[in-house]
Motif scaffolding. Structure first.
Motif, mmCIF file in Angstrom:
data_model
loop_
_atom_site.group_PDB
_atom_site.id
_atom_site.type_symbol
_atom_site.label_atom_id
_atom_site.label_comp_id
_atom_site.label_asym_id
_atom_site.label_seq_id
_atom_site.Cartn_x
_atom_site.Cartn_y
_atom_site.Cartn_z
ATOM 1 N N LEU A 88 1.764 7.966 -11.374
ATOM 2 C CA LEU A 88 2.865 8.631 -10.518
ATOM 3 C C LEU A 88 2.165 8.137 -9.007
ATOM 4 N N ALA A 89 1.015 8.452 -8.814
ATOM 5 C CA ALA A 89 0.113 8.194 -7.383
ATOM 6 C C ALA A 89 0.314 6.729 -6.941
ATOM 7 N N ARG A 90 0.161 5.827 -7.930
ATOM 8 C CA ARG A 90 0.141 4.266 -7.686
ATOM 9 C C ARG A 90 1.595 4.018 -7.404
ATOM 10 N N ARG A 91 2.405 4.637 -8.135
ATOM 11 C CA ARG A 91 3.909 4.204 -7.873
ATOM 12 C C ARG A 91 4.264 4.764 -6.408
ATOM 13 N N MET A 97 4.530 1.346 0.397
ATOM 14 C CA MET A 97 4.274 0.152 0.839
ATOM 15 C C MET A 97 5.432 -0.901 0.896
ATOM 16 N N GLN A 98 6.561 -0.844 0.082
ATOM 17 C CA GLN A 98 7.704 -1.419 0.055
ATOM 18 C C GLN A 98 8.615 -1.004 1.152
ATOM 19 N N LEU A 115 -6.029 2.027 -5.306
ATOM 20 C CA LEU A 115 -5.388 2.751 -5.915
ATOM 21 C C LEU A 115 -4.504 1.756 -7.062
ATOM 22 N N ALA A 116 -4.161 0.535 -6.429
ATOM 23 C CA ALA A 116 -3.545 -0.513 -7.342
ATOM 24 C C ALA A 116 -4.269 -0.909 -8.658
ATOM 25 N N ARG A 135 5.205 -6.219 3.184
ATOM 26 C CA ARG A 135 5.577 -5.265 2.218
ATOM 27 C C ARG A 135 5.137 -5.802 0.812
ATOM 28 N N VAL A 136 4.739 -5.150 0.041
ATOM 29 C CA VAL A 136 4.114 -5.468 -1.400
ATOM 30 C C VAL A 136 5.206 -5.851 -2.139
#
Length: 153
Positions: A88-91, A97-98, A115-116, A135-136
């Protein structure tokens, strides 16, 4: 003594609701996810033991199921809960980022990659795919090495 017998203002969940998550220690935050302790050990005590055993929250959240389950009261269900909160934190971070120009500094890239890809026992080489606005689009692991080295072809 179980957390139920603690003064209400000192219980992790109530403390979070009254004063916010930033005032909780790492062990208290973990206790909220653990929900219960085991005989003779409160959830906060278990949280402290986990941090001490793994050395950091990052290493705890990067633990393999077998390493995680070595402690009393910890099994697949608790492991799944911890992996879910990590994802959840990664998302959330990926979403941020996006939406913005989030990777415009080396510090932002470091935080994102932390985190990724998390804490790994081996060296990894990843490729970040970005838009023109930083943006990633994707993060892909290209090569995996050993504990101390990585060869990139």
């Amino acid at each position: 003594m179980s957390i139920a017998h603690w003064p209400e203002a000192e219980r992790p969940r109530e403390k979070l609701l009254q004063r916010g998550p930033a005032v909780l220690s790492d062990a208290e935050l973990l206790a909220i996810f653990l929900r219960t302790g085991i005989r003779g050990c409160s959830a906060v005590d278990m949280g402290r033991q986990l941090i001490q055993r793994f050395g950091s929250l990052g290493k705890l959240l990067s633990a393999e199921p077998g390493d995680f389950a070595r402690g009393s009261g910890l099994g697949p269900a608790k492991y799944a809960q911890f992996m879910a909160v990590k994802e959840l934190a990664r998302r959330v971070l990926a979403e941020e980022m996006q939406l913005g120009d989030a990777l415009s500094s080396p510090q932002a890239v470091r935080q994102y990659l932390r985190l990724a890809i998390g804490v790994r026992d081996v060296e990894v080489f990843v490729a970040l795919f970005l838009t023109a606005q930083n943006r990633v689009l994707a993060v892909e692991e290209v090569f995996r090495g050993t504990l101390t080295e990585l060869s990139v072809d």
